[in-house]
Write a protein that holds these residues in place. Structure first.
Motif, PDB file in Angstrom:
ATOM      1  N   GLY A 113       0.807  -1.235   0.000  1.00 46.00           N
ATOM      2  CA  GLY A 113       0.000   0.000   0.000  1.00 46.00           C
ATOM      3  C   GLY A 113       0.826   1.266   0.000  1.00 46.00           C
ATOM      4  O   GLY A 113       0.418   2.288   0.530  1.00 46.00           O
ATOM      5  N   VAL A 114       1.998   1.187  -0.603  1.00 44.39           N
ATOM      6  CA  VAL A 114       2.909   2.324  -0.571  1.00 44.39           C
ATOM      7  C   VAL A 114       2.377   3.462  -1.438  1.00 44.39           C
ATOM      8  O   VAL A 114       2.049   3.265  -2.603  1.00 44.39           O
ATOM      9  N   THR A 115       2.276   4.651  -0.841  1.00 41.94           N
ATOM     10  CA  THR A 115       1.728   5.806  -1.549  1.00 41.94           C
ATOM     11  C   THR A 115       2.585   7.036  -1.285  1.00 41.94           C
ATOM     12  O   THR A 115       2.930   7.315  -0.135  1.00 41.94           O
ATOM     13  N   THR A 116       2.953   7.731  -2.353  1.00 47.34           N
ATOM     14  CA  THR A 116       3.562   9.052  -2.194  1.00 47.34           C
ATOM     15  C   THR A 116       2.796   9.975  -3.113  1.00 47.34           C
ATOM     16  O   THR A 116       2.216   9.534  -4.104  1.00 47.34           O
ATOM     17  N   PHE A 117       2.770  11.247  -2.758  1.00 47.51           N
ATOM     18  CA  PHE A 117       2.005  12.170  -3.590  1.00 47.51           C
ATOM     19  C   PHE A 117       2.859  13.311  -4.059  1.00 47.51           C
ATOM     20  O   PHE A 117       3.536  13.908  -3.264  1.00 47.51           O
ATOM     21  N   PRO A 118       2.851  13.681  -5.346  1.00 45.04           N
ATOM     22  CA  PRO A 118       2.240  12.926  -6.434  1.00 45.04           C
ATOM     23  C   PRO A 118       3.225  11.879  -6.879  1.00 45.04           C
ATOM     24  O   PRO A 118       4.412  12.105  -6.848  1.00 45.04           O
ATOM     25  N   GLY A 119       2.760  10.733  -7.243  1.00 49.78           N
ATOM     26  CA  GLY A 119       3.724   9.722  -7.671  1.00 49.78           C
ATOM     27  C   GLY A 119       3.103   8.366  -7.811  1.00 49.78           C
ATOM     28  O   GLY A 119       2.653   7.987  -8.877  1.00 49.78           O
ATOM     29  N   ILE A 120       3.035   7.649  -6.681  1.00 49.92           N
ATOM     30  CA  ILE A 120       2.640   6.256  -6.788  1.00 49.92           C
ATOM     31  C   ILE A 120       1.547   6.023  -5.752  1.00 49.92           C
ATOM     32  O   ILE A 120       1.588   6.580  -4.671  1.00 49.92           O
ATOM     33  N   GLY A 141      13.466   4.930   0.518  1.00 53.08           N
ATOM     34  CA  GLY A 141      13.605   5.959   1.546  1.00 53.08           C
ATOM     35  C   GLY A 141      13.930   7.342   1.016  1.00 53.08           C
ATOM     36  O   GLY A 141      14.242   8.243   1.789  1.00 53.08           O
ATOM     37  N   VAL A 142      13.883   7.536  -0.303  1.00 51.18           N
ATOM     38  CA  VAL A 142      14.182   8.866  -0.832  1.00 51.18           C
ATOM     39  C   VAL A 142      12.983   9.783  -0.600  1.00 51.18           C
ATOM     40  O   VAL A 142      13.127  10.918  -0.170  1.00 51.18           O
ATOM     41  N   ASP A 143      11.811   9.271  -0.905  1.00 49.11           N
ATOM     42  CA  ASP A 143      10.594  10.040  -0.633  1.00 49.11           C
ATOM     43  C   ASP A 143       9.947   9.513   0.641  1.00 49.11           C
ATOM     44  O   ASP A 143      10.021   8.327   0.948  1.00 49.11           O
ATOM     45  N   VAL A 144       9.315  10.401   1.369  1.00 43.91           N
ATOM     46  CA  VAL A 144       8.635   9.996   2.590  1.00 43.91           C
ATOM     47  C   VAL A 144       7.263   9.440   2.211  1.00 43.91           C
ATOM     48  O   VAL A 144       6.552  10.031   1.403  1.00 43.91           O
ATOM     49  N   LEU A 145       6.913   8.303   2.784  1.00 43.05           N
ATOM     50  CA  LEU A 145       5.640   7.665   2.444  1.00 43.05           C
ATOM     51  C   LEU A 145       4.477   8.434   3.051  1.00 43.05           C
ATOM     52  O   LEU A 145       4.534   8.881   4.184  1.00 43.05           O
ATOM     53  N   ARG A 151      10.990   1.964   8.852  1.00 41.23           N
ATOM     54  CA  ARG A 151      10.947   3.258   8.206  1.00 41.23           C
ATOM     55  C   ARG A 151      12.243   3.366   7.407  1.00 41.23           C
ATOM     56  O   ARG A 151      13.313   3.105   7.939  1.00 41.23           O
ATOM     57  N   LEU A 152      12.130   3.747   6.127  1.00 41.18           N
ATOM     58  CA  LEU A 152      13.327   3.754   5.294  1.00 41.18           C
ATOM     59  C   LEU A 152      13.942   5.140   5.135  1.00 41.18           C
ATOM     60  O   LEU A 152      15.140   5.273   4.906  1.00 41.18           O
ATOM     61  N   ASP A 153      13.067   6.194   5.209  1.00 40.07           N
ATOM     62  CA  ASP A 153      13.653   7.510   4.977  1.00 40.07           C
ATOM     63  C   ASP A 153      14.380   7.978   6.225  1.00 40.07           C
ATOM     64  O   ASP A 153      13.978   7.619   7.330  1.00 40.07           O
ATOM     65  N   PRO A 154      15.439   8.753   6.151  1.00 38.68           N
ATOM     66  CA  PRO A 154      16.100   9.179   4.921  1.00 38.68           C
ATOM     67  C   PRO A 154      16.948   8.042   4.332  1.00 38.68           C
ATOM     68  O   PRO A 154      17.135   7.018   4.999  1.00 38.68           O
ATOM     69  N   PRO A 155      17.450   8.226   3.112  1.00 37.56           N
ATOM     70  CA  PRO A 155      18.181   7.156   2.424  1.00 37.56           C
ATOM     71  C   PRO A 155      19.292   6.550   3.274  1.00 37.56           C
ATOM     72  O   PRO A 155      19.625   5.380   3.137  1.00 37.56           O
ATOM     73  N   ARG A 156      19.842   7.341   4.177  1.00 39.56           N
ATOM     74  CA  ARG A 156      20.893   6.829   5.051  1.00 39.56           C
ATOM     75  C   ARG A 156      20.418   5.599   5.812  1.00 39.56           C
ATOM     76  O   ARG A 156      21.138   4.615   5.967  1.00 39.56           O
TER      77      ARG A 156
END
Lengths: 340, 505
Positions: free
Chosen positions: B268-275, B307-311, B324-329
């Motif tokens: 259910g991964v969602t980012t706006f606008p995007g996926i 983790g590049v974009d915040v979910l 939690r993956l963000d931030p990419p680090r």
């Protein structure tokens, strides 16, 4: 019932499409509009607090007291839109003032003294511009050197204030053209002419477009065949000239040259330019916005003197305002730069 | 073409930078009203030749003639003035100005010495209409998609009296409709007698639009051919100078993999606008190819699971634990690595050496106090350069001077040095030549064989189909299906990727 619903929906649709068009075209005007909003709030607040704040006399004084700042802000806007900075303007202004006052006091005729005052500033600007463009010196460093240089020269000319007796120079400030209770002095007219010229050049000439282009991407501007080198040197020349002109105006305003004039003024100028909606990263900003910035700054100053408070509060409030504005600008730019 | 005088002719041209010979005694000609393709691997001298024509580089020896007259350009400005215009892959327009201003910049219509903004806007509207582009000329350029910006760049190039138009990888950010649109424009310009230099790594497109092909290799001329007389296989052979490297089809232990639990699973991964509402499982040893049109959410998906974009919504589990993956680090610490499609701005540090670029992420992960000694850095970089075949082997060169394919390998090496478990590659083969492309594809297969979970994103469906074990199909920001690549063919995939109402070409 259905008709009402459709019309409401239509209205919403037309409003959102208008908003979309507006933001896609004018997102970069928003910070300046915010500054106008702040100015109006300040004026309204002061008017309701003091009752007589927004009077013709007071508003006229607002322009005159800040004429030098407005002239400096125009030059600085050009520099900052190219993503540069000019720290030398305060010192250049002081140097011009003291140089002029000293020349006049030793009997140099005014028609020789004034061209020297004005011409020299362009020379310092030229020097800085060449350093930035051809020697690849960071604008911050190059103009910092200019700041020290001009300030040092000012002290060489004189360590103390020199009064100006020359009537034609004092005329610039003493003459008042009146319209009812409104009045304006030649120094005020000079400031307005500089603002108008600056705005015209910025928005209606290829030179102005190139200034914006450099701020957007210097590399792209060069590849598009624009004359980047000449333009970059020119903005420092313009800023230097504005520094000189501001020196002349300030000398007329205060009736004297003083080598310690304008210490920290370069930072005031940067502050008003940023408050007026110009981005320090370059590429966006308006000369008229900087004028609004000057009025915001001047109004805060005069409100504080109306209240009889310590003038240092001016800087505290301007500092706070600056912080808020930078955050607002970041938010607007971040939103508007995001491609759809 | 005999009897017609070439519009532009480069003869015996060489360009040297110190000891480096970038272009060696090359002759090249273009006739009016033809579309000419310049082909060659990265480092073959294509960009150098283009820059020599457009005034960005000066010829060391040789001559350039335009319309029969010998010309000498010392700047792009001089070339513009003579009617040679170029549109580059990395769009060189100004995002802070309006579309109309970008089109007119440097040659704005003036009245009484002042720019006539109304006339400027009208002219822009006209040019855009000719291109069939529905764009508000007063809108700020930076707000438009890359594809639109690319077309605006072309609009700018053709809005003046252009004789020679250079299009350097113009289609790499366009989707199929937009490419068709661009080709329509190219054909029209051809009618007007413009000579067009079309540089692209899409063979398909080269064969569709070009009349003639000039092939370069290692800075030297291989030959000039009529497109109709040159078989594709021959073209590739001439470019590579050897038999085209074959993509080694790797064994697909499908059954074995099916049993393996997912290393990373997103729900259910969602980012706006995007996926929106994306579910995907990445298993070790498996390559998931991502197929979708531009704007279908390919990059957004990659950014969401690394983790590049915040979910906005959804969970990502790594080894069965919600993380939690963000931030990419943080994602990198969990073994999830992402390589961006924007090599220049989000990947490579062009001014730093190859060594620095490779060891950068590893050093960052170790922290300041556990410095990698210079000798160890060189050793590390050398071993990766060797393993991935990074050329040239001079590791002290600024990474930005390498060819696109090698830059991509440097980026890969940087991530691999972290020993990741998941590797998400966004357009790793964009803008690189056929040979390097095949190398990267093989590399991806090897990595998966060694137990990595790989996500491979590409605009080229053929490539996705070849590399992926599973194919995730994206449409309008949603994963519409995930299918095993076996049993899928190009046409079927194309139909799935295209909108249902669009006839599969």
């Amino acid at each position: 019932m259905t008709t009402v619903q459709t019309t409401t929906a239509d209205r919403v649709a037309s409003v959102t499409s208008f908003l979309r068009t507006f933001t896609s075209r004018y997102a970069s005007v928003l910070p300046t509009l915010a500054a106008v909003g702040v100015l109006l709030l300040l004026l309204m607040g002061a008017q309701s607090r003091f009752g007589n704040f927004v009077s013709p006399g007071n508003m006229s004084a607002l322009l005159l007291d800040n004429a030098y700042l407005m002239i400096l802000a125009v030059g600085m806007t050009f520099v900052i839109v190219t993503a540069g900075i000019d720290l030398s303007v305060g010192s250049v202004m002081a140097f011009t003032g003291i140089l002029g006052a000293s020349m006049l006091s030793t009997g140099v005729p005014v028609y020789i003294a004034v061209p020297i005052m004005l011409g020299g500033g362009a020379t310092i600007g030229l020097l800085l511009g060449v350093l930035v463009q051809y020697f690849n010196v960071q604008p911050f460093i190059a103009t910092l050197a200019g700041l020290f240089l001009a300030r040092g020269l000012a002290y060489v000319v004189s360590l103390s204030s020199i009064r100006v007796e020359e009537p034609s120079l004092l005329w610039l400030q003493a003459t008042r053209f009146r319209l009812g209770d409104w009045y304006i002095t030649p120094t005020g007219i000079i400031a307005i002419v500089v603002v108008a010229t600056g705005a015209l050049v910025m928005h209606f000439t290829r030179f102005g477009r190139t200034v914006y282009a450099i701020g957007g991407s210097e590399q792209s501007a060069r590849l598009m065949g624009l004359n980047v080198a000449r333009t970059k040197v020119m903005v420092y020349v313009i800023s230097g000239f504005c520094g000189r002109l501001a020196g002349l105006v300030l000398t007329a305003y205060s009736g004297a040259g003083y080598p310690r004039n304008g210490i920290g003024t370069e930072l005031d100028v940067i502050a008003v330019v940023v408050i007026g909606g110009t981005l320090l990263t370059g590429g966006r900003g308006y000369v008229l916005g900087s004028m609004v910035g000057v009025f915001v700054f001047g109004t805060i100053k005069s409100v504080i003197s109306f209240m009889g408070a310590e003038q240092s509060w001016t800087h505290i409030i301007v500092g706070a305002l600056l912080l808020v504005f930078i955050v607002v600008q970041r938010a607007i730019v971040a939103r508007s730069d995001r491609p759809r | 073409m005999d009897g017609v005088r070439p519009l532009l002719e480069l003869s015996g041209a060489s360009v040297r930078f110190g000891p480096i010979v970038a272009l060696d005694n090359v002759s090249f000609r273009m006739y009016p009203g033809e579309v000419h393709s310049l082909m060659g691997e990265n480092g073959a001298g294509k960009s150098t030749l283009i820059k020599a024509i457009t005034g960005a580089h000066e010829l060391t020896t040789g001559t350039l003639t335009l319309d029969g007259k010998t010309v000498h350009f010392d700047s792009p400005r001089a070339a513009h003035a003579a009617g040679i215009n170029a549109v580059y892959q990395e769009i060189d327009l100004l995002p802070n100005l309006s579309v109309a201003e970008n089109i007119a910049l440097g040659r704005e219509p003036r009245r009484y010495g002042m720019i006539d903004n109304r006339q400027m806007r009208e002219h822009a509207t006209e040019v855009l209409r000719d291109l069939g582009l529905d764009v508000d000329p007063a809108s700020i350029l930076g707000r438009h998609s890359l594809a639109v910006q690319q077309l605006v760049a072309i609009a700018r190039a053709i809005s003046t009296d252009v004789k020679v138009l250079v299009l350097d990888e113009p289609t790499s950010s366009l989707d199929m409709d937009e490419v068709a649109e661009l080709f329509r424009v190219i054909r029209e310009l051809k009618q007007r007698g413009v000579a067009i230099l079309f540089v692209s790594h899409f063979l398909e497109q080269v064969y569709e639009i070009c009349d003639r092909i000039t092939v370069l290799r290692d800075g030297a001329l291989v030959g000039e051919y009529l497109t109709t007389e040159l078989l594709r296989i021959d073209l590739v052979q001439k470019m590579l100078g050897r038999d085209p490297a074959e993509f080694t089809s790797r064994r697909r232990a499908a059954i074995e993999q099916a049993a393996k639990p997912a290393f990373l699973s997103a729900r259910g991964v969602t980012t706006f606008p995007g996926i929106a509402e994306a579910d995907i499982d990445l298993a070790e040893g498996e390559v998931i190819g991502v197929a979708g049109l531009l704007g279908s959410g390919r990059t957004a998906l990659a950014r969401a699971i690394t983790g590049v974009d915040v979910l906005e919504q959804g969970v990502v589990k790594v080894e069965d634990r919600a993380r939690r993956l963000d931030p990419p680090r943080r994602a990198l610490a969990l073994g999830v690595a992402y390589s961006s499609e924007n090599r220049r701005t989000e990947g490579l540090l062009g001014d730093l050496s190859v060594i620095d670029n490779i060891t950068l992420a590893l050093q960052a992960q170790r922290g300041v106090w556990r410095r990698i000694r210079p000798a160890r850095q060189r050793e590390l970089a050398a071993s990766w350069a060797d393993a991935l075949g990074i050329r040239p082997s001079d590791l002290d060169r600024p990474a930005g001077t390498l060819s696109g394919g090698n830059q991509q390998k440097v980026m890969l090496a940087r991530l691999l040095a972290l020993a990741p478990r998941v590797l998400v590659l966004d357009e790793p083969t964009r803008g690189i030549d056929v040979g390097a492309k095949v190398e990267i594809q093989n590399l991806v297969a090897d990595l998966a064989d060694n137990g990595l979970a790989v996500v491979f994103i590409s605009a080229e469906l053929e490539e996705v189909l070849r590399v992926g074990d599973q194919i995730a199909i994206l449409r309008d920001g949603e994963i519409v299906d995930i299918l095993p690549s076996e049993g899928l063919n190009f046409d079927a995939l194309l139909a799935l990727v295209a909108r249902p109402d669009m006839p599969a070409a």
